[in-house]
Design an enzyme around this catalytic site. Sequence first.
Site, mmCIF file in Angstrom:
data_model
loop_
_atom_site.group_PDB
_atom_site.id
_atom_site.type_symbol
_atom_site.label_atom_id
_atom_site.label_comp_id
_atom_site.label_asym_id
_atom_site.label_seq_id
_atom_site.Cartn_x
_atom_site.Cartn_y
_atom_site.Cartn_z
ATOM 1 N N ARG A 77 1.135 -1.082 0.002
ATOM 2 C CA ARG A 77 -0.357 -0.342 -0.129
ATOM 3 C C ARG A 77 0.926 0.883 -0.113
ATOM 4 N NH1 ARG A 77 -2.550 2.896 4.998
ATOM 5 N NH2 ARG A 77 -3.813 4.719 3.339
ATOM 6 N N HIS B 136 -3.229 10.979 0.677
ATOM 7 C CA HIS B 136 -2.082 10.947 2.328
ATOM 8 C C HIS B 136 -1.218 11.478 2.981
ATOM 9 C CE1 HIS B 136 -0.775 7.412 5.075
ATOM 10 N NE2 HIS B 136 -0.532 8.510 5.754
ATOM 11 N N GLU C 285 -7.770 7.993 6.325
ATOM 12 C CA GLU C 285 -7.314 9.368 7.949
ATOM 13 C C GLU C 285 -7.777 10.544 7.628
ATOM 14 O OE1 GLU C 285 -4.929 8.970 10.229
ATOM 15 O OE2 GLU C 285 -4.512 6.740 10.468
ATOM 16 N N ASN D 98 -7.108 1.604 10.199
ATOM 17 C CA ASN D 98 -5.791 1.939 11.155
ATOM 18 C C ASN D 98 -5.894 1.879 12.047
ATOM 19 O OD1 ASN D 98 -5.298 2.777 7.746
ATOM 20 N ND2 ASN D 98 -4.379 4.775 8.312
ATOM 21 N N TYR E 119 -4.067 1.671 15.871
ATOM 22 C CA TYR E 119 -2.386 1.798 16.363
ATOM 23 C C TYR E 119 -3.088 1.069 17.979
ATOM 24 C CZ TYR E 119 0.118 3.242 12.666
ATOM 25 O OH TYR E 119 0.206 3.207 11.698
ATOM 26 N N GLU F 184 -3.350 -0.262 7.888
ATOM 27 C CA GLU F 184 -1.978 0.152 8.934
ATOM 28 C C GLU F 184 -2.054 -0.312 10.366
ATOM 29 O OE1 GLU F 184 -1.338 3.962 9.316
ATOM 30 O OE2 GLU F 184 -1.904 4.465 7.071
HETATM 31 C C1 FCB Z 1 -1.486 7.334 10.633
HETATM 32 C C2 FCB Z 1 -0.775 7.711 9.252
HETATM 33 C C3 FCB Z 1 0.834 7.283 9.092
HETATM 34 C C4 FCB Z 1 1.728 7.383 9.586
HETATM 35 C C5 FCB Z 1 1.260 6.307 11.224
HETATM 36 C C6 FCB Z 1 2.169 6.185 12.027
HETATM 37 O O1 FCB Z 1 -2.224 7.995 11.153
HETATM 38 O O2 FCB Z 1 -1.646 7.384 8.158
HETATM 39 O O3 FCB Z 1 1.560 8.058 7.553
HETATM 40 O O4 FCB Z 1 2.249 8.240 10.299
HETATM 41 O O5 FCB Z 1 0.298 6.954 11.693
#
Ligand code: FCB
Length: 451
Positions: free
Chosen positions: A77, A121, A166, A292, A294, A352
């Site tokens: 990607r 992006h 995002e 995405n 985290y 992500e």
């Molecule tokens: C996300 C972004 C990516 C990177 C990660 C850590 O929010 O899409 O570009 O910065 O975080």
Amino acid sequence: MMQLRFPDDFVFGAATSSYQIEGAWNEDGKGESIWDRFAHTPGKIEDGTTGDIACDHVHRWQEDIGLMADLGLDAYRFSVSWPRVLPNGTGQVSDAGLAFYDRMVDGLLEAGIRPFLTLYHWDLPQALQERGGWTDRRIVDAFCEYADVVSRRLGDRVKDWITLNEPFVSAIIGHWEGRHAPGHRNEEEMLATTHHLLLAHGRSVPVIRANVPDGQIGITNVHHPFHAASDSEYDRLTVEEYDGLLNRTFLDPLVGRGYPSVVPYNRATLDSFIQPGDLDAMTAPLDFLGVNYYTRRIERHPRVPASENLPQTVFPRDEHTEMGWEVYPEGLFEIMERLHRDYAFPQYFITENGAAYPDSVDESGAVQDPKRVAYYQSHLAQTARIVKSGIPLRGYFAWSLLDNFEWSFGFSRRFGIVYVDFETQQRIPKASYQWYRTLIAERAIELDSSD
Ligand code: FCB
């Protein structure tokens, strides 16, 4: 120990984005982007660096595809830099810019790697920013023109398309918090941006579809589960408001529900940007949602005394990445279940997931990153559980293939599974790369009792 197998057609990938890796910021007629401008403004980037060179990927893409091939990736990607293709944002197309992506896509296909292309992006052409950027409604047509140019040229080979990455971050961090380009702090601008991003997304879907009739089109959002720090009404309302802002504002309109009502911004201001037909345009059918993930967020209202905190939220597992983000793999399962229950998209990709930790090269020239390996192990275990539960999750992308320019943190945060020495541009696959390589080869993951 129990083992879970991934389906044979499950897609294992890795992700990057244009500004974070490409470099060549002013070569071959590329226009300036808002990130070029922002990073060149003193004080905006924590370590004073810029993406001028970054990973020098524009000159080293063949070596980078070699790393992907050796890893056994099914998919990659990446994002296209709008001002590399249309230096002024609209009008004149740069042949050199398009040719770069053209060669790169051919290189991926030759290596047997499926390209997933993100159109936006965050690196908006500065020329468009000068006339208001995302706050100006004309951006919608400009984005459709850009989507048309790129999908016409690459749509015979690229079948997986992501309109925006995002939009929450472009709108809120770029226009309300000011920590990202263009660095504004204005609620009204943030709301205009939100609306125009979602409208540009919706309007571009039929444009891409016409050029790539056999393609799959989606959008990528960041999603976190929100948890209340206590049972207090205040905390619960805060959770609902922030869930409304981060999760629902960027999803509800896509499925025809309009914008949510419990939100921490002025809904009347947002409504003032809506014109007849806008909400319909946003519901253009999608083939997948990109997620995405985290971490989770724990919300606490300032009025609630700390003594009322719930035990499980006061003492979240004491593991954080270098971003300060709690390591919370269960949240991936939780958010995917919720997304599928409430929105029922036909398919999902985790576009992500990954972690920043300080890395260094040891005496033998290797990079050992056991914490990142543990992060991937626990999140891929959840990924396997999600697939097993029947949610149509079709793939997973590690963030990131390479250490790169982490926005306002510059090069001070390393997310790569490949280490990059930014002085020499040497690439060193980390232990996490080797771990992922084995997982991809075996297409199965061992779960231990904590998974
Ligand atoms: C996300 C972004 C990516 C990177 C990660 C850590 O929010 O899409 O570009 O910065 O975080």
